[in-house]
Design an enzyme around this catalytic site. Sequence first.
Site: not given
Ligand code: 0JX
Ligand code: SF4
Length: 450
Positions: A238, A268, A364-366
């Site tokens: 990204c 990441e 998935s962290s977020n």
């Molecule tokens: O585990 P993350 O939340 O960092 O990644 P995920 O679930 O694949 O979300 C979208 C990609 C995020 C990248 O920053």
């Molecule tokens: Fe980029 Fe990750 Fe944010 Fe999505 S969650 S916009 S992939 S930094």
Amino acid sequence: MTAAPSGGAEPALRDNGPPGPPWRTAALVADVLVPDDGPPVPCPAADLLAGSLTRAGVPVRRGPVALPGTGGGAGAVLATVLDAPGPEGAHGRAGTARGAGASGTASGVGLGVEVEGPDGGPAAGEAVQAAFSAWQEVAGAPRQVLLAAPRSFCAGVERAVEIVERALEQRGSPVYVRKQIVHNTRVVAELEERGAVFVDELDAVPEGETVVFSAHGVSPAVRDDADRRGLSVIDATCPLVTKVHAEARRFASRGDTVLLIGHGGHEEVEGTLGEAPSRTVLVQTPEEAARVEVPDPGRVSYLTQTTLAVDETAEIVDALRARFPALRGPASDDICYATTNRQDALAAIAAESDTVLVVGSDNSSNSVRLVELAERHGTPAHLIDGPGDIRPEWLAGARAIGLTAGASAPPALVDAVVDALRGLGPLSVEEYETARETVHFTLPAPVRRR
Ligand code: 0JX
Ligand code: SF4
């Protein structure tokens, strides 16, 4: 199994032996109920029942189920429709479903299951009965879905998925992808079906082949390795992660120790750490912020993973600033717009919800941060990969269900959850939009032209 009589009587299952796998039989969960005297009745809640049965170890098949007494064929049948309003306004089961189907008023509220066991051998009778009863208990009550917006795919994920799709179109299968392109089991499974091959490390990619780097980014060492192996790289990192990498290089090159706030082991974080490994120190908690040591307290910067909790990260930055008053940070937040927006949107509905469902995978962290945020608002919250993960007990007494999805969870899965909940009874859906997203990232050169 005995057939459920019409007219709303309790369905009954014959006890065919002790419950517990391995079953010699499979449960057929109805996607649609087929009466002999009216149109088919869809069963949108089928995913819920199928999920419970799968968790109980009962093999599940999906398909149409004939309603009892309608010439449904060999094999015992239990086919039940829950909360299908009949022509007389009654709420009932099999008989009502037939009536509803015939009068065209069935809105597809239903669950149906048939246990196959024509030889009368041990069937999953008790497990099926238990799963069925659990869903019956929570069916029928009117509910509201509070739908958080924004939710689901962000611009970085849209781009990453499209990169793999285009690479497959242009170069054919296999296209190798280092790590999961995004942390979502459905996304990965669908791309796998189309010919993507997900590998943990580059040594699993044959020389000269195409490899896509995931949205989470890679360290310079991984890029070098790909060069050495003569791989054709398409980078789906990204752009907002790339920005953090650039900051890491800039801060380190001016002589700072870089304090990287994030979760150890996350891809990441591994990638960002790799930009200046000897000058970067990972800080995961306020406690670590309180004890981290740096060679020169006058030359220290911080960066963050893009998918952290905004409030928790602010606490860590405060703790660092208290220790290092000269601390410098990025010009704009590293926690990205999509992470922030999804947290704000959920915060707006979390407290009014009786329970919160977050669609997302457990790595998935977020998505995990969204579950924790709802819990901090005092609301029980559950991470689900899809409707099949929903447990009936979560819905008991829950009239307002908060629903959101992490940035890597496909919007179709949110729709599937809403459909499944609608299958349990009257459902109103209200969307609460706290921001409108217009971010779009261009594709990298190798896949820009179709
Ligand atoms: O585990 P993350 O939340 O960092 O990644 P995920 O679930 O694949 O979300 C979208 C990609 C995020 C990248 O920053
Ligand atoms: Fe980029 Fe990750 Fe944010 Fe999505 S969650 S916009 S992939 S930094």
